[in-house]
Design a protein around this motif. Structure first.
Motif, short mmCIF file in Angstrom:
data_model
loop_
_atom_site.label_atom_id
_atom_site.label_comp_id
_atom_site.label_asym_id
_atom_site.label_seq_id
_atom_site.Cartn_x
_atom_site.Cartn_y
_atom_site.Cartn_z
N SER A 21 55.33 57.13 50.63
CA SER A 21 54.48 55.81 50.59
C SER A 21 53.27 55.97 51.61
CB SER A 21 55.14 54.77 50.98
OG SER A 21 54.48 53.44 51.03
N THR A 22 52.06 55.19 51.25
CA THR A 22 51.13 55.06 52.26
C THR A 22 51.28 53.58 53.03
OG1 THR A 22 49.61 54.07 50.49
CG2 THR A 22 49.45 56.40 50.81
N LEU A 23 52.08 52.92 52.74
CA LEU A 23 52.12 51.55 53.47
C LEU A 23 52.51 51.79 54.73
CD1 LEU A 23 54.12 49.64 50.58
CD2 LEU A 23 51.65 49.38 51.23
N GLN A 24 52.08 51.30 55.74
CA GLN A 24 52.14 51.21 57.12
C GLN A 24 53.31 50.23 57.68
OE1 GLN A 24 50.88 53.92 58.81
NE2 GLN A 24 49.98 54.52 56.94
N SER A 25 53.41 49.18 56.98
CA SER A 25 54.07 47.89 57.53
C SER A 25 54.69 46.96 56.37
CB SER A 25 53.16 47.17 58.49
OG SER A 25 53.74 46.06 58.91
N ARG A 26 55.45 46.32 56.98
CA ARG A 26 56.09 45.14 56.07
C ARG A 26 54.98 44.11 55.67
NH1 ARG A 26 60.02 46.70 59.26
NH2 ARG A 26 61.98 47.20 58.33
N ASN A 27 53.93 43.97 56.59
CA ASN A 27 52.86 43.14 56.42
C ASN A 27 51.90 43.35 55.20
OD1 ASN A 27 53.33 41.14 58.43
ND2 ASN A 27 52.29 42.47 59.97
N ASP A 28 52.05 44.83 54.87
CA ASP A 28 50.94 45.13 53.59
C ASP A 28 51.44 44.80 52.56
OD1 ASP A 28 49.53 46.49 55.86
OD2 ASP A 28 50.59 48.20 55.67
N VAL A 29 52.72 44.21 52.32
CA VAL A 29 52.88 43.96 50.87
C VAL A 29 52.93 42.58 50.58
CG1 VAL A 29 54.72 45.82 50.98
CG2 VAL A 29 55.47 43.65 51.66
N ASP A 30 53.14 42.26 49.21
CA ASP A 30 52.91 40.93 48.89
C ASP A 30 54.23 40.42 48.08
OD1 ASP A 30 52.29 38.39 48.06
OD2 ASP A 30 50.48 39.16 46.68
#
Length: 351
Positions: A21-30
């Motif tokens: 995944s390219t996501l860096q943080s839990r803050n990046d998801v909706d």
């Protein structure tokens, strides 16, 4: 007699495989979702979690609390008509109203009570709730409700198979509630031998519903936040919780207190199935001669405000999304690969 030999799975039988995944943080998801409901064409956006319409969890206090998280509540059936009308009037201008289901059964008295509430206050969502959603009578009531309430969102159930999911949607339901026997205080499987593993039920019913542009709500079987993630991965548009939301300040269960160091503190709350001896004695004068109890009564630890549990649940879902690279909750089913397992947890120091 027919035997189906293909594999059916429950939450305990699988884990979700992680993906790059390219996501860096839990803050990046909706974790919110947006839906346009099948029959009403009304829109809704929020965190698709629903407190079950049990009299402990389906409370007005729970509705107000969960609405702050964008989640929903199905109010229990046993409020009086005047109480319900007052609640819906009071919340008419708030976000809570769009996150609340009015719950009812299929008896004529239930219809009359709903009409009385509706005449005094706006009701935008109905949860038509029976244990067995496979009767012709149930389908007929859905059709009647849809005809009389064209602008009202209807959630109806419970069923566990794709064919009946389609039938309820075609009859007028917007959301079909999925689950027979998986609840923590439900004994239907023990007493009747009837049921269906919940993960497979969600997969099959979601597949049928989405083909008609309807939604499904997985009802029961979740014991930890990871199970909620698995339900979303299986295709559940909404997840309904009972036991995981019981024991909180916003519930209406009976609380047991203990004296500790001179202080009276809450330690536990009574929780029971709505087909249990406890519920039937409370609301129906006892267990009718033609049926058996299909629920149990338990005592669960007191948990304080539901806010803490909601943060755990939503945090677990966010973390799952980062593990599989899903930026939006809508993407989760497409990015989910289940792996079958013999065990999930290391329980050397307890469950």
């Amino acid at each position: 007699m027919i035997i189906e030999s293909d594999l059916k799975l429950d939450f305990k039988d699988v884990l979700i495989r992680p993906k790059r995944s390219t996501l860096q943080s839990r803050n990046d998801v909706d974790v919110n979702r947006s839906f346009t409901f099948l029959h009403t064409q009304r829109d809704w956006t929020g965190f698709p979690l629903i407190a079950a319409n049990m009299d402990v969890t389906g409370s007005m206090g729970m509705a107000r609390a969960l609405s702050r998280f964008g989640a929903m509540t199905a109010l229990h059936k046993h409020y009086k008509a005047d109480e319900l009308a007052a609640f819906f009037r009071a919340e008419a201008e708030s976000a809570t109203l769009s996150n609340v289901f009015y719950s009812m059964g299929i008896a004529e008295a239930d219809h009359d009570k709903f009409q009385a509430v509706k005449a005094k206050a706006p009701v935008g969502k109905i949860c038509l709730d029976v244990a067995n959603g496979y009767t012709e009578r149930f389908v007929e009531v859905i059709s009647r409700l849809r005809e009389e309430n064209p602008d009202t969102v209807i959630m109806a159930g419970n069923v566990v198979t794709g064919d009946m999911t389609e039938a309820l949607l075609l009859a007028g339901a917007d959301i079909v509630k999925v689950g027979i026997g998986p609840g923590s205080v439900c004994t239907t499987r023990k007493m009747t031998g009837v049921g269906y593993p919940q993960l497979s039920a969600i997969i099959e019913c979601a597949d049928a519903a989405h083909g008609l542009k309807g939604q499904v709500c997985g009802d029961g079987g979740c014991t930890v936040p990871g199970d909620i993630s698995k339900a979303y991965g299986a295709g559940a548009d909404f997840v309904m919780l009972g036991g995981m939301l019981a024991g909180h300040d916003e519930c209406e269960g009976e609380i047991r207190y203990e004296d500790r160091d001179g202080n009276r503190v809450p330690v536990a709350m009574t929780f029971y199935g709505m087909s249990s001896d406890t519920a039937m004695h409370k609301y129906s004068g006892g267990v009718a001669s033609y049926r058996a109890s299909e629920g149990k009564t338990v005592e669960i630890p007191y948990r304080g405000p539901v806010e803490n549990t909601m943060q755990e649940i939503m945090g677990g879902v966010r973390s799952m999304m980062t593990y599989i690279g899903a930026t939006r909750l809508k993407e989760v089913p497409k990015r989910t690969t289940f792996v079958r397992v013999g065990a999930q947890l290391n329980t050397v120091f307890g469950g």
